[in-house]
Motif scaffolding. Structure first.
Motif, PDB file in Angstrom:
ATOM      1  N   SER A  37       0.820  -1.218   0.000  1.00  0.00           N
ATOM      2  CA  SER A  37       0.000   0.000   0.000  1.00  0.00           C
ATOM      3  C   SER A  37       0.851   1.264   0.000  1.00  0.00           C
ATOM      4  CB  SER A  37      -0.925   0.017   1.221  1.00  0.00           C
ATOM      5  OG  SER A  37      -0.164  -0.011   2.423  1.00  0.00           O
ATOM      6  N   ARG A  38       2.108   1.158   0.374  1.00  0.00           N
ATOM      7  CA  ARG A  38       2.973   2.333   0.470  1.00  0.00           C
ATOM      8  C   ARG A  38       4.372   1.989  -0.043  1.00  0.00           C
ATOM      9  NH1 ARG A  38       3.827   6.891   4.158  1.00  0.00           N
ATOM     10  NH2 ARG A  38       1.778   6.450   5.039  1.00  0.00           N
ATOM     11  N   LEU A  52      -1.814   0.167  -3.776  1.00  0.00           N
ATOM     12  CA  LEU A  52      -0.724   1.132  -3.658  1.00  0.00           C
ATOM     13  C   LEU A  52      -1.271   2.554  -3.849  1.00  0.00           C
ATOM     14  CD1 LEU A  52       2.267   1.734  -3.310  1.00  0.00           C
ATOM     15  CD2 LEU A  52       2.565   1.374  -5.768  1.00  0.00           C
ATOM     16  N   HIS A  53      -1.419   3.276  -2.753  1.00  0.00           N
ATOM     17  CA  HIS A  53      -1.972   4.627  -2.793  1.00  0.00           C
ATOM     18  C   HIS A  53      -0.960   5.699  -2.412  1.00  0.00           C
ATOM     19  CE1 HIS A  53      -5.733   2.755  -3.536  1.00  0.00           C
ATOM     20  NE2 HIS A  53      -5.954   2.344  -2.296  1.00  0.00           N
ATOM     21  N   ILE A  54       0.180   5.279  -1.894  1.00  0.00           N
ATOM     22  CA  ILE A  54       1.167   6.267  -1.448  1.00  0.00           C
ATOM     23  C   ILE A  54       2.556   5.915  -1.988  1.00  0.00           C
ATOM     24  CG2 ILE A  54       2.362   7.271   0.542  1.00  0.00           C
ATOM     25  CD1 ILE A  54      -0.147   6.805   2.188  1.00  0.00           C
ATOM     26  N   SER A  61      -2.031   0.497 -11.164  1.00  0.00           N
ATOM     27  CA  SER A  61      -1.473   0.644  -9.825  1.00  0.00           C
ATOM     28  C   SER A  61      -1.649   2.092  -9.356  1.00  0.00           C
ATOM     29  CB  SER A  61       0.013   0.241  -9.857  1.00  0.00           C
ATOM     30  OG  SER A  61       0.603   0.328  -8.596  1.00  0.00           O
ATOM     31  N   PHE A  62      -0.668   2.614  -8.703  1.00  0.00           N
ATOM     32  CA  PHE A  62      -0.693   3.976  -8.160  1.00  0.00           C
ATOM     33  C   PHE A  62      -1.081   4.988  -9.241  1.00  0.00           C
ATOM     34  CE2 PHE A  62       1.523   7.995  -7.499  1.00  0.00           C
ATOM     35  CZ  PHE A  62       1.123   8.338  -6.211  1.00  0.00           C
ATOM     36  N   ASP A  63      -2.043   5.905  -8.887  1.00  0.00           N
ATOM     37  CA  ASP A  63      -2.466   6.916  -9.863  1.00  0.00           C
ATOM     38  C   ASP A  63      -2.714   8.278  -9.209  1.00  0.00           C
ATOM     39  OD1 ASP A  63      -4.796   6.450  -8.477  1.00  0.00           O
ATOM     40  OD2 ASP A  63      -5.806   5.398 -10.118  1.00  0.00           O
ATOM     41  N   ARG A  64      -2.319   8.437  -7.943  1.00  0.00           N
ATOM     42  CA  ARG A  64      -2.639   9.658  -7.195  1.00  0.00           C
ATOM     43  C   ARG A  64      -1.456  10.620  -7.203  1.00  0.00           C
ATOM     44  NH1 ARG A  64      -6.354   7.324  -2.184  1.00  0.00           N
ATOM     45  NH2 ARG A  64      -7.575   5.902  -3.487  1.00  0.00           N
TER      46      ARG A  64
END
Length: 728
Positions: free
Chosen positions: A633-634, A656-658, A678-681
């Motif tokens: 997640s990180r 995976l947000h961070i 996956s991560f997009d933020r």
């Protein structure tokens, strides 16, 4: 939310074209045009073969079929399309934003056009390979066409032999007989069962008349080391069900109930009484209850037929109520010699070599697999190898025969690659071989870039294919396959010397003394007891360790272990480890002993339930890292310490947000970054990264060695705004 792959240019509305289903068209690599050039070359080779066959048939006053002549003409149109697509390649290479972003509009158009053209070429190649160019006096739509010698050698050559051709014709006629529901083929390893099935499948698909759906599954043998018979059976059933369901475009991944999986599959197969279905189950190693799988049989079978193969007659004939049983026997001496002769060709003009060849063939047990590998090796070997071959292979000793072919490989990379494939067994992704091999120090070119290593890997794979030690795992060349017989030899014979033991799923009761001497270990579906045994060993030369546990229907670890089980991983006595591959493991927190892996170059944590990975920042030598499909997640700031990292795979890490700020900035040697699904933020230009605890797309600009990038973004304008600020 819609995943896109960096699909932004000066006009967002114009270039926002890479939605999920099209994302692969706009990747930064030039793999599409490279593939197109390869397929174009194959098509030209196929055209020349067909044209030569037409010319020869005309000289013999034979009646030429309409299709081959039409095919040769149509090929020219396909070639023109391909060449037109390649002309667009230069436009697609132009960039926007001072070289940071590619011309995505042109790249998208090129990718889409090239993909379609490649499909057309592959279809044309199949048509050109499967048709006879002339009509026989008494035509039969199931008679095997005359095969090109080179083509037959690529598939062990056995269908170019009369006995195999007659068996193929018999199978085709049996499949056309509505009274026959279950057809079984049995024979020892290396006799050509897999190749025969491939020829059957090709012919069926080319005719497009006998069956509406063809489902083919190679029954996994990777579960035989599981001590729990119920677990083994359950996983085997799931593998077979998923393979059959794929042919029907039926998704059973979300269905965990065995009863519902069986019911849905059974219902799909029987949904249309007019639909003809063929289910091919290859390499059955034990009796299988078809009802538990969801395959209709007996009076319920309707239009469903079964074609089954095994090494053992009793596995098939007794339990499956076979309507036809075919024993695929070894080749007789005369056929074996003709196969050998077809491969070595002009080398047998030398009478002394011809005499040696006859003696060699007698030692190859009539197995097309061995005959083709040895003949292909001798075809490219000097006279001294021919003179020594009889001494080296002994009396029909399969281990010695395989070692002879191995020893005569010219490249050390190819030798190591063969052992690596034998360790893993079955069908293997080429991209996985690349990262595993590079972790072992293989495929390094003078420039030491990943793309250069890919080329060296391709060369090594081609050399192994040329002597039939490896086979293609599919038309797309994304996979390769090693025969089970060869895989077993790799494990049973120390090819690299007495101190080069390799252990995989064939391991049963090795002593601890033998286990600790291994330099490579691969265990799938490993149970806790076996895992504890491996972890307690004091290894002296272990270079590669690959472990996986059972998966559920969604590709996740099948069982959640308690905290004590998570601690079973212990790398204290593995200081020389270079490659660590963990799949579908429940880890949570990586053990502190992982710090001991100072020489680790490649690390896979694919599909693992893992949370805290900060400790990986201490693996300073790490060059290749994959979290594909994991629950991470990180990506913590410690990961930015991996200054030597060249490839990072975060694909399908949906949690995976961070990505902490400056992590990506620190990966100064990164060449390939995969983050699709996956991560997009990404942090926008108006946000402060330190407060948002996330990375911004501007960090990607610091990756000056980056050649391949796949990312997802929520708001495409973030990319444009970041670039505008940089330009000011």
């Amino acid at each position: 939310m819609t995943d896109i792959v960096l699909s932004v240019a000066s006009k967002v509305a114009e270039y926002l074209v890479a939605l999920r289903r099209h994302s692969s068209y706009v990747m930064f690599s030039g793999s599409y045009t490279g593939q197109l050039k390869e397929e174009l070359e194959k098509l030209e080779n196929a055209r020349q073969r067909v044209q030569l066959s037409i010319d020869e048939a005309q000289q013999e006053m034979k009646l030429i079929k309409a299709h081959p002549e039409k095919w040769v003409i149509e090929v020219k149109n396909v070639v023109d399309m391909a060449q037109n697509a390649l002309k667009h390649d230069e436009r697609a290479k132009k960039t926007f934003f001072f070289g940071w972003l590619p011309n995505l509009k042109e790249r998208y158009r090129l990718g889409r056009e090239v993909t379609r053209t490649v499909r057309d070429i592959q279809a044309s190649i199949r048509q050109g390979q499967l048709e006879m160019v002339y009509c026989r006096h008494a035509p039969s739509r199931h008679v095997v066409g005359a095969l090109d010698v080179n083509s037959s050698a690529d598939h062990w050559g056995d269908t170019a032999i009369e006995s195999r051709a007659s068996i193929l014709e018999k199978i085709m006629n049996d499949l056309d007989d509505e009274k026959l529901k279950v057809i079984v083929i049995y024979g020892q390893d290396g006799v050509g069962k897999t190749n025969l099935l491939e020829e059957v499948e090709k012919k069926l698909r080319s005719e497009k008349r006998l069956f509406d759906v063809i489902a083919k599954v190679k029954v996994s043998q990777t579960l035989k080391n599981i001590q729990d018979a119920k677990v083994r059976l359950s996983q085997t059933l799931k593998n077979i069900q998923d393979g059959i369901a794929y042919a029907f475009s039926l998704n059973l991944k979300d269905e965990l109930s065995e009863e519902r999986r069986r019911g849905r599959l059974f219902g799909e197969i029987q949904s249309d009484s007019t639909k003809k279905v063929l289910i091919i189950l290859e390499d059955l190693g034990a009796p299988l209850d078809l009802e538990k799988v969801g395959i209709p049989s007996g009076n319920e079978s309707r239009g469903c037929k079964l074609l089954l193969t095994s090494r053992f007659e009793n596995v098939l004939a007794k339990d499956k109520h076979a309507d036809r049983t075919i024993h695929l026997e070894d080749l007789h001496d005369d056929e074996a010699f003709r196969l050998f002769e077809k491969i070595v060709r002009d080398r047998l003009k030398n009478e002394k070599l011809k005499s040696t060849a006859a003696k060699v063939v007698k030692k190859l047990a009539g197995l097309p697999l061995l005959i083709t590998s040895v003949a292909s090796t001798l075809k490219y070997s000097n006279i001294f190898v021919w003179r020594n071959v009889l001494r080296k292979i002994g009396e029909s000793n399969i281990d010695a025969i395989v070692k002879f072919c191995y020893d005569n490989l010219k490249s050390e990379d190819a030798k190591s690659l063969f052992i690596l494939c034998g360790l893993i067994g079955g069908t293997i992704q080429v991209d996985t071989l690349l990262v595993l091999g590079m972790g072992l120090g293989l495929f390094e070119g003078s420039f030491k870039r990943i793309e250069g290593s890919r080329e060296k890997l391709k060369t090594s794979l081609d050399s192994l294919r040329s002597v039939c030690l490896l086979l293609d795992g599919g038309d797309d060349k994304e996979n390769v396959t090693i025969h089970d017989l060869y895989s077993e030899v790799v494990v049973s014979t120390p090819l690299r010397g007495e101190n080069s033991l390799v252990m995989n799923i064939n391991y049963h009761s090795w002593s601890t003394e033998k286990l600790v001497e291994c330099w490579a270990i691969y265990l799938v579906d490993v149970v806790d007891g076996r895992l504890a045994e491996v972890m307690s060993c004091r290894f002296t030369d272990l270079k590669i360790l690959m472990l996986s546990q059972l998966e559920d229907g969604l590709g996740r670890p099948a069982h959640r272990h308690d905290e004590r089980d998570c601690c079973r991983l212990d790398f204290t006595y593995m200081k020389d480890l270079q490659v660590l591959y963990l799949r579908s493991m429940h880890i949570t927190t990586l053990p502190s002993s992982i710090e001991n892996l100072k020489n680790l170059l490649s690390l896979f944590l694919d599909n693992c339930l893992v949370e805290d990975v900060a400790i990986l920042g201490k693996l300073k030598a790490l060059q290749f890292l994959s979290f594909a499909g994991s629950s991470i997640s990180r990506l913590p700031k410690e990961m930015g310490e991996l200054k030597k990292l060249r490839l990072l795979n975060l694909s399908d890490c949906k949690k995976l947000h961070i990505i902490e700020p400056d992590v990506l900035n620190g990966l100064v040697n990164l060449e390939e970054l995969y983050m699709k699904g996956s991560f997009d933020r990404w942090v926008g230009p108006d946000e402060i990264p330190s407060k948002s605890c996330n990375a911004g797309p501007a960090e990607l600009r610091s990756l000056t060695k980056l050649t391949t990038l796949e990312i997802s973004v929520l708001d495409a304008t973030i990319i444009v705004k970041n670039d505008s600020i940089k330009k000011k």
